[in-house]
Enzyme design. Sequence first.
Site, mmCIF file in Angstrom:
data_model
loop_
_atom_site.group_PDB
_atom_site.id
_atom_site.type_symbol
_atom_site.label_atom_id
_atom_site.label_comp_id
_atom_site.label_asym_id
_atom_site.label_seq_id
_atom_site.Cartn_x
_atom_site.Cartn_y
_atom_site.Cartn_z
ATOM 1 N N LYS A 171 58.459 -107.588 -76.810
ATOM 2 C CA LYS A 171 58.288 -108.747 -75.920
ATOM 3 C C LYS A 171 58.990 -108.453 -74.609
ATOM 4 O O LYS A 171 60.118 -107.945 -74.604
ATOM 5 C CB LYS A 171 58.861 -110.006 -76.559
ATOM 6 N N LYS A 173 60.067 -110.058 -70.776
ATOM 7 C CA LYS A 173 60.295 -111.282 -70.021
ATOM 8 C C LYS A 173 59.506 -111.254 -68.714
ATOM 9 O O LYS A 173 59.399 -110.213 -68.056
ATOM 10 C CB LYS A 173 61.786 -111.434 -69.716
ATOM 11 N N ASP A 201 57.308 -113.623 -72.183
ATOM 12 C CA ASP A 201 58.093 -114.856 -72.287
ATOM 13 C C ASP A 201 58.529 -115.294 -70.892
ATOM 14 O O ASP A 201 59.260 -114.583 -70.207
ATOM 15 C CB ASP A 201 59.326 -114.578 -73.173
ATOM 16 N N ASN A 203 60.132 -118.288 -70.241
ATOM 17 C CA ASN A 203 61.301 -119.170 -70.291
ATOM 18 C C ASN A 203 61.180 -120.386 -69.367
ATOM 19 O O ASN A 203 62.153 -120.811 -68.737
ATOM 20 C CB ASN A 203 62.585 -118.384 -70.008
ATOM 21 N N GLU A 227 54.825 -116.880 -74.003
ATOM 22 C CA GLU A 227 55.826 -117.810 -74.550
ATOM 23 C C GLU A 227 56.443 -118.655 -73.442
ATOM 24 O O GLU A 227 56.760 -118.133 -72.368
ATOM 25 C CB GLU A 227 56.890 -116.962 -75.252
ATOM 26 N N GLU A 253 61.155 -122.962 -79.052
ATOM 27 C CA GLU A 253 62.591 -122.691 -79.158
ATOM 28 C C GLU A 253 63.443 -123.776 -78.530
ATOM 29 O O GLU A 253 64.639 -123.847 -78.795
ATOM 30 C CB GLU A 253 62.931 -121.330 -78.539
ATOM 31 N N HIS A 303 61.785 -118.550 -83.592
ATOM 32 C CA HIS A 303 62.652 -118.093 -82.501
ATOM 33 C C HIS A 303 64.021 -117.800 -83.095
ATOM 34 O O HIS A 303 64.579 -118.618 -83.820
ATOM 35 C CB HIS A 303 62.777 -119.159 -81.422
ATOM 36 N N GLU A 325 61.334 -112.309 -84.595
ATOM 37 C CA GLU A 325 62.023 -111.729 -83.439
ATOM 38 C C GLU A 325 63.251 -110.904 -83.857
ATOM 39 O O GLU A 325 63.993 -111.291 -84.759
ATOM 40 C CB GLU A 325 62.467 -112.876 -82.521
#
Length: 370
Positions: A171, A173, A201, A203, A227, A253, A303, A325
Amino acid sequence: MKITSVDSFILHVPVTGGGIADSTHNISHWGVVGAAIQIEGGLTGYGFTGTHAHLPGDQLITRCIDTCLAPLLLGQDASDITRLWQTIARNPALQWIGRSGITTLAHAAVDVALWDLKAKNAGQPLWKLLGGQVRDKVRAYNTDIGWLNIADEALVAGARAALAQGFTGIKVKVGSTVERDLRRLTAVRHAVGPDITLAIDGNGKWDLATCQRFCAGAQGLDIFWFEEPLWYDDVKGHAQLARSSSIPVALGEQLYTTDAFAEFFAQQAIHWVQPDVTRMAGLTEVLRVCDMASAFRLPVAPHAGDMSQVHVHLSYAHAACAVLEYIPWIQHCFTDPARVVDGYFCLPQLPGAGTTPTVDALSRYRQPVA
Ligand code: MG
């Protein structure tokens, strides 16, 4: 299994390389903020929530454990997990001040400690207590190679190194600029080839228009899931993105309750379900979300706020869990650490939930420092 004591603790454990960043967070330590619950005879269960090692915030959680939850637990039968969950989660005074946030994080630690106790008392690893092993292996995906502060070349090298260790999923970011993130992902996909699952991801950083622009540019990269593309609670926005892009949406998450998940399910705003026992009110509530995901035919990828100490038991025991994960920051702190070999989590063998800290970790990382 009469409860005789409830004690809280705070550990701050350094993360990989001295510090990591995603689009929203920048941390140097992971906070293991927990509860040790002892029963008559001396058996002790441990549970914890995960934080960004912000001591004043962590102390709000331990104060909640010590002053609000402990009085509800002392003298009770620790094996009555559902009843005790209800006692805490539906306590009128507590739900008035917080049906999410600090009260829930404190509840997470306590609920997991009760599961740990129950499994230890039965002499079984938690997955066995949850009904037994439903799959031969739990596939791990590596998040620790993909932080946003890692330079492009190191990112590609880290992805290659993960493959060499046997990982088949990684994964990365995103959430900086669309151009930078597409450039990095293109390089990673080129380096790892077509057979590796590549998740991303955000966030919660971008708005809908930016996400849609990114998704259009990422069409050829075979993204496994996107994500937290949008702000965590934005059901409508996620539903719109899920309709407008072929990239699956993953989230959970930062959701505290089964009700929050239910709304994302009802609005078809989620494809991958990511509950966390350290964020929700423990394993008891995460099991409900996993059951609900099964009913909606949605896969679960927990998560790992617990860095997979508890979630590996869940993933071996619940049919909805598809992949888990892997972040290795706190493994060395436990007597029964989550381990990955050739890209798969090992089946835990010791009684309990894997949440018992070592004596060394309890002294070395204890906060505040005496
Ligand atoms: Mg995430």
